[in-house]
Design a protein around this motif. Structure first.
Motif, PDB file in Angstrom:
ATOM      1  N   LEU A  22      -1.564  23.264 -34.960  1.00  0.00           N
ATOM      2  CA  LEU A  22      -0.367  23.221 -34.355  1.00  0.00           C
ATOM      3  C   LEU A  22       0.283  21.899 -35.240  1.00  0.00           C
ATOM      4  O   LEU A  22       1.531  22.020 -35.708  1.00  0.00           O
ATOM      5  N   LEU A  29       5.954  17.638 -34.615  1.00  0.00           N
ATOM      6  CA  LEU A  29       5.109  17.560 -33.617  1.00  0.00           C
ATOM      7  C   LEU A  29       4.740  16.034 -33.601  1.00  0.00           C
ATOM      8  O   LEU A  29       4.335  15.544 -34.486  1.00  0.00           O
ATOM      9  N   GLY A  32       0.717  16.048 -29.216  1.00  0.00           N
ATOM     10  CA  GLY A  32       0.257  17.438 -28.486  1.00  0.00           C
ATOM     11  C   GLY A  32      -1.143  17.084 -27.654  1.00  0.00           C
ATOM     12  O   GLY A  32      -2.005  16.376 -28.204  1.00  0.00           O
ATOM     13  N   TYR A  80       6.789  28.886 -19.503  1.00  0.00           N
ATOM     14  CA  TYR A  80       6.717  27.504 -20.279  1.00  0.00           C
ATOM     15  C   TYR A  80       7.797  26.635 -19.193  1.00  0.00           C
ATOM     16  O   TYR A  80       8.593  27.079 -18.570  1.00  0.00           O
ATOM     17  N   GLN A  92       5.512  22.630 -22.248  1.00  0.00           N
ATOM     18  CA  GLN A  92       4.161  23.096 -21.874  1.00  0.00           C
ATOM     19  C   GLN A  92       3.963  24.551 -21.468  1.00  0.00           C
ATOM     20  O   GLN A  92       4.936  25.012 -21.194  1.00  0.00           O
ATOM     21  N   ARG A  93       2.843  24.966 -21.891  1.00  0.00           N
ATOM     22  CA  ARG A  93       2.580  26.573 -21.760  1.00  0.00           C
ATOM     23  C   ARG A  93       1.318  26.578 -21.257  1.00  0.00           C
ATOM     24  O   ARG A  93       0.188  25.866 -21.495  1.00  0.00           O
ATOM     25  N   LEU A 102      -1.427  23.643 -22.522  1.00  0.00           N
ATOM     26  CA  LEU A 102      -0.876  23.072 -23.726  1.00  0.00           C
ATOM     27  C   LEU A 102       0.468  22.450 -23.458  1.00  0.00           C
ATOM     28  O   LEU A 102       1.413  22.805 -22.873  1.00  0.00           O
ATOM     29  N   ALA A 104       3.249  19.722 -25.403  1.00  0.00           N
ATOM     30  CA  ALA A 104       3.532  19.020 -26.783  1.00  0.00           C
ATOM     31  C   ALA A 104       4.784  18.558 -26.665  1.00  0.00           C
ATOM     32  O   ALA A 104       5.676  18.947 -26.040  1.00  0.00           O
ATOM     33  N   THR A 119       4.168  26.565 -30.131  1.00  0.00           N
ATOM     34  CA  THR A 119       3.269  26.311 -28.705  1.00  0.00           C
ATOM     35  C   THR A 119       2.574  27.830 -28.187  1.00  0.00           C
ATOM     36  O   THR A 119       1.672  27.713 -27.734  1.00  0.00           O
ATOM     37  N   LYS A 120       3.468  28.712 -28.333  1.00  0.00           N
ATOM     38  CA  LYS A 120       3.026  30.114 -27.873  1.00  0.00           C
ATOM     39  C   LYS A 120       1.859  30.455 -28.787  1.00  0.00           C
ATOM     40  O   LYS A 120       0.861  31.077 -28.184  1.00  0.00           O
ATOM     41  N   SER A 122      -0.290  28.747 -30.642  1.00  0.00           N
ATOM     42  CA  SER A 122      -1.318  27.625 -30.284  1.00  0.00           C
ATOM     43  C   SER A 122      -2.135  28.150 -28.788  1.00  0.00           C
ATOM     44  O   SER A 122      -3.190  27.923 -28.874  1.00  0.00           O
ATOM     45  N   ALA A 123      -1.096  28.173 -27.721  1.00  0.00           N
ATOM     46  CA  ALA A 123      -1.768  28.584 -26.534  1.00  0.00           C
ATOM     47  C   ALA A 123      -2.745  29.948 -26.606  1.00  0.00           C
ATOM     48  O   ALA A 123      -3.540  29.902 -26.006  1.00  0.00           O
TER      49      ALA A 123
END
Length: 160
Positions: A22, A29, A32, A80, A92-93, A102, A104, A119-120, A122-123
């Protein structure tokens, strides 16, 4: 209960790799983290002066509250949470099907759309967590038919 994900070396290593990805994908970022539903920090990146344990606790509470609002209003599943501020935005997710979130912080150099997309991804990368199978006192890990350890799956329709 998180089944002590934050103490499982395989989960922590996987979480660190996801967060490193990420950070590599998004130079905007600022911070995270991956955390458990019950507020324990699994891993963090670019912490700077952020108290990861304290942030994990607050982010966990915010996630639980947002999911409770979604349930109360019967509007589907929470995708999210966004906190927009003058100097950045927190996203947040929930990691799909897991008891992991997650969270960030991005600075204003990142558009909200790009931050949501990052973030999607990474989740989704966190969904297949390896487990060492070592017991940590929080109960046994589940196993698949092939004997591979699995995480406890989160059902957002159930009260936490």
């Amino acid at each position: 209960m998180s089944d002590a994900l934050h103490r499982d070396p395989a989960v922590v290593a996987h979480a660190e790799a996801v967060l490193a990805g990420l950070a590599e994908d998004s130079r905007a970022l600022v911070y995270g983290s991956l955390l458990t539903d019950d507020g324990f920090l699994i891993a963090q990146v670019r912490a700077g002066g952020t108290d990861g344990g304290r942030f994990a606790s607050m982010a966990s509470a915010m996630q639980a509250l947002s999911e409770a609002v979604v349930r109360e209003l019967s509007i589907g599943d929470a995708e999210y949470v966004v906190i927009a501020a003058g100097e950045g935005h927190v996203i947040q997710r929930r990691v799909p099907g897991q008891t992991v979130v997650l969270a960030a912080l991005f600075d204003t150099d990142e558009t909200l759309g790009k931050a949501l997309a990052a973030t999607k991804i990474s989740a989704q990368r966190m969904t297949a967590l390896p487990r060492t199978g070592a017991q940590t006192g929080d109960g046994p890990a589940s196993e698949s038919a092939a004997g591979a350890p699995l995480l406890q799956h989160h059902d957002p329709t159930q009260n936490s």
